[in-house]
Design a protein around this motif. Structure first.
Motif, PDB file in Angstrom:
ATOM      1  N   GLU A   7       0.871  -1.396  -0.062  1.00 11.06           N
ATOM      2  CA  GLU A   7       0.058  -0.004   0.141  1.00 11.06           C
ATOM      3  C   GLU A   7       0.897   1.348  -0.074  1.00 11.06           C
ATOM      4  N   ASP A   8       1.944   1.317   0.880  1.00  8.02           N
ATOM      5  CA  ASP A   8       2.810   2.647   0.872  1.00  8.02           C
ATOM      6  C   ASP A   8       4.247   2.070   0.491  1.00  8.02           C
ATOM      7  N   LYS A   9       4.506   2.317  -0.633  1.00 16.71           N
ATOM      8  CA  LYS A   9       6.090   1.992  -1.087  1.00 16.71           C
ATOM      9  C   LYS A   9       6.804   3.207  -1.024  1.00 16.71           C
ATOM     10  N   ARG A  10       6.359   4.287  -0.510  1.00 17.44           N
ATOM     11  CA  ARG A  10       7.338   5.703  -0.527  1.00 17.44           C
ATOM     12  C   ARG A  10       7.762   5.927  -1.533  1.00 17.44           C
ATOM     13  N   ASN A  11       9.293   5.886  -1.314  1.00 21.02           N
ATOM     14  CA  ASN A  11      10.006   6.261  -2.904  1.00 21.02           C
ATOM     15  C   ASN A  11      10.536   5.016  -3.369  1.00 21.02           C
ATOM     16  N   ASP A 219       8.280 -11.505  -0.116  1.00 18.58           N
ATOM     17  CA  ASP A 219       7.384 -11.120   1.202  1.00 18.58           C
ATOM     18  C   ASP A 219       6.894  -9.846   1.245  1.00 18.58           C
ATOM     19  N   LYS A 220       5.663  -9.890   1.604  1.00 15.09           N
ATOM     20  CA  LYS A 220       5.051  -8.333   1.961  1.00 15.09           C
ATOM     21  C   LYS A 220       5.849  -7.744   3.120  1.00 15.09           C
ATOM     22  N   LYS A 221       5.736  -8.438   4.449  1.00 15.85           N
ATOM     23  CA  LYS A 221       6.438  -8.016   5.501  1.00 15.85           C
ATOM     24  C   LYS A 221       7.807  -7.616   5.361  1.00 15.85           C
ATOM     25  N   ASP A 222       8.701  -8.260   4.518  1.00 16.86           N
ATOM     26  CA  ASP A 222       9.918  -7.989   4.394  1.00 16.86           C
ATOM     27  C   ASP A 222      10.255  -6.690   3.667  1.00 16.86           C
ATOM     28  N   ALA A 223       9.143  -6.846   2.569  1.00 12.41           N
ATOM     29  CA  ALA A 223       9.323  -5.505   1.601  1.00 12.41           C
ATOM     30  C   ALA A 223       9.165  -4.296   2.316  1.00 12.41           C
ATOM     31  N   GLU A 224       8.309  -4.395   3.159  1.00 15.22           N
ATOM     32  CA  GLU A 224       7.790  -3.032   3.867  1.00 15.22           C
ATOM     33  C   GLU A 224       9.009  -2.723   4.998  1.00 15.22           C
ATOM     34  N   GLU A 225       9.791  -3.807   5.416  1.00 12.76           N
ATOM     35  CA  GLU A 225      10.813  -3.212   6.215  1.00 12.76           C
ATOM     36  C   GLU A 225      12.135  -2.820   5.220  1.00 12.76           C
ATOM     37  N   LEU A 226      12.094  -3.178   4.126  1.00 16.85           N
ATOM     38  CA  LEU A 226      13.227  -2.792   3.250  1.00 16.85           C
ATOM     39  C   LEU A 226      12.748  -1.121   2.731  1.00 16.85           C
ATOM     40  N   SER A 228      11.052   0.741   4.534  1.00 15.56           N
ATOM     41  CA  SER A 228      11.411   1.781   5.689  1.00 15.56           C
ATOM     42  C   SER A 228      12.973   2.025   5.942  1.00 15.56           C
ATOM     43  N   TRP A 229      13.687   1.011   5.421  1.00 14.09           N
ATOM     44  CA  TRP A 229      15.101   1.518   5.288  1.00 14.09           C
ATOM     45  C   TRP A 229      15.314   2.518   4.041  1.00 14.09           C
ATOM     46  N   GLY A 230      14.667   2.643   2.923  1.00 16.51           N
ATOM     47  CA  GLY A 230      14.669   3.496   2.208  1.00 16.51           C
ATOM     48  C   GLY A 230      15.222   3.184   1.035  1.00 16.51           C
ATOM     49  N   VAL A 231      15.503   1.497   0.671  1.00 17.60           N
ATOM     50  CA  VAL A 231      15.976   1.161  -0.645  1.00 17.60           C
ATOM     51  C   VAL A 231      15.231   1.565  -1.809  1.00 17.60           C
ATOM     52  N   ASP A 232      15.914   1.870  -2.672  1.00 16.45           N
ATOM     53  CA  ASP A 232      15.433   2.289  -4.240  1.00 16.45           C
ATOM     54  C   ASP A 232      14.534   1.586  -4.915  1.00 16.45           C
ATOM     55  N   TYR A 233      14.961   0.549  -4.896  1.00 15.52           N
ATOM     56  CA  TYR A 233      14.163  -0.649  -5.686  1.00 15.52           C
ATOM     57  C   TYR A 233      14.048  -1.822  -4.913  1.00 15.52           C
ATOM     58  N   ILE A 234      12.894  -2.548  -5.227  1.00 10.81           N
ATOM     59  CA  ILE A 234      13.068  -4.031  -4.895  1.00 10.81           C
ATOM     60  C   ILE A 234      12.426  -4.989  -6.161  1.00 10.81           C
ATOM     61  N   THR A 235      13.203  -5.846  -6.301  1.00  6.82           N
ATOM     62  CA  THR A 235      13.029  -6.703  -7.486  1.00  6.82           C
ATOM     63  C   THR A 235      12.286  -8.151  -6.780  1.00  6.82           C
ATOM     64  N   SER A 236      11.131  -8.167  -7.531  1.00  3.63           N
ATOM     65  CA  SER A 236      10.160  -9.295  -6.958  1.00  3.63           C
ATOM     66  C   SER A 236       9.676  -9.861  -7.782  1.00  3.63           C
ATOM     67  N   ASN A 237       9.063 -11.342  -7.816  1.00  5.15           N
ATOM     68  CA  ASN A 237       8.375 -12.103  -8.707  1.00  5.15           C
ATOM     69  C   ASN A 237       6.829 -11.632  -8.670  1.00  5.15           C
ATOM     70  N   ILE A 238       6.567 -10.914  -7.671  1.00  3.64           N
ATOM     71  CA  ILE A 238       4.728 -10.994  -7.362  1.00  3.64           C
ATOM     72  C   ILE A 238       4.437  -9.763  -6.463  1.00  3.64           C
ATOM     73  N   LEU A 239       5.284  -8.967  -5.879  1.00  7.37           N
ATOM     74  CA  LEU A 239       5.014  -7.908  -5.335  1.00  7.37           C
ATOM     75  C   LEU A 239       4.624  -6.769  -6.372  1.00  7.37           C
ATOM     76  N   GLU A 240       3.473  -5.901  -5.860  1.00  7.31           N
ATOM     77  CA  GLU A 240       3.323  -4.758  -6.708  1.00  7.31           C
ATOM     78  C   GLU A 240       3.121  -3.383  -5.891  1.00  7.31           C
TER      79      GLU A 240
END
Length: 240
Positions: A7-11, A219-226, A228-240
């Motif tokens: 829901e909230d990917k920030r940047n 994993d949604k929870k892991d992605a939300e932590e990433l 929160s750390w401010g990663v620029d990109y997350i590469t994923s098979n299924i997240l949107e």
């Protein structure tokens, strides 16, 4: 299966790993089109050089995991490889409707949907082949919308010899001070296994002007932590 929404990917931007491979067969045109129809920032693919000097999209060095015959990508011709049937994602049966895409076909999908093309250069490549891949990317799409990634550092050095301001990301699975120094020296960004990251590492990389992509988080929870750390990109098979 449906995409998992953040829901909230920030940047933070999402890169579709081998296309939307959580739903369609990885590294096929349906997977790339499915990603094009989603809100992801980029679409990632893997590129091999064939025996006859063509550039095909497939992850593994050999075809046996997904194709009806097990042969080497680099020891086979493009005609041989594109003649192989690939397993359908839903039925897991071989189908005539899926074939190994050419690099140009993948790029055409990225261009049609205006997605950033994230092109992994698989295995060490000659300077000539890298130059040709860069040329194809520039002819089919806009190099400003292309990111080259590779586990082979020298592949990316060669890309930069061709176009000194080209966006590149070094792929790896561990983080340390020696890596940061190499990235800073060459002005490369980073694409790292997401479990190798920490909040402190992200801060250190950003302070050095290095953008951070991370693979492959589903994993949604892991992605939300990433996020929160401010990663620029997350590469994923299924997240949107």
């Amino acid at each position: 299966m449906k995409p998992i929404f953040i829901e909230d990917k920030r940047n933070t931007q999402i890169v579709a790993h081998r296309g939307l491979s959580g739903i369609e067969r990885e590294n096929t045109l349906p997977a790339f089109v499915a990603a094009g129809n989603r809100s992801c920032f980029g679409i990632e693919c893997d590129v091999h050089v064939t025996k006859d000097g063509q550039y095909l999209v497939y992850h593994d060095d050999t075809t046996g995991r997904l194709c009806e015959k097990d042969i080497s990508l680099e020891a086979s011709t493009a005609e041989q490889l594109r003649g192989l049937r690939i397993k359908d994602a839903q039925s897991d049966k071989f189908t005539d409707s899926l074939k190994m895409p050419a690099l140009s076909e993948y790029l055409a999908v990225c261009a049609r949907y205006e997605k950033t093309a994230v092109v992994e250069l698989k295995n060490p490549m000659s300077a000539g082949h890298i130059a040709k891949i860069v040329e194809i990317c520039g002819n089919v799409y806009d190099l400003r919308r292309v990111v080259f990634i590779s586990f082979c550092f020298e592949n990316l050095v060669e890309v930069r010899k061709i176009k000194e301001d080209q966006t590149v990301q070094f792929l790896c699975d561990k983080y340390g001070a020696d890596l940061l120094e190499r990235l800073k020296r060459h002005k490369f960004d980073l694409d790292i296994y997401y479990r190798a990251l920490t909040r402190e590492a992200v801060s250190e990389l950003h302070a050095a002007g290095v953008k951070v992509n991370c693979w492959t988080c589903d994993d949604k929870k892991d992605a939300e932590e990433l996020i929160s750390w401010g990663v620029d990109y997350i590469t994923s098979n299924i997240l949107e």
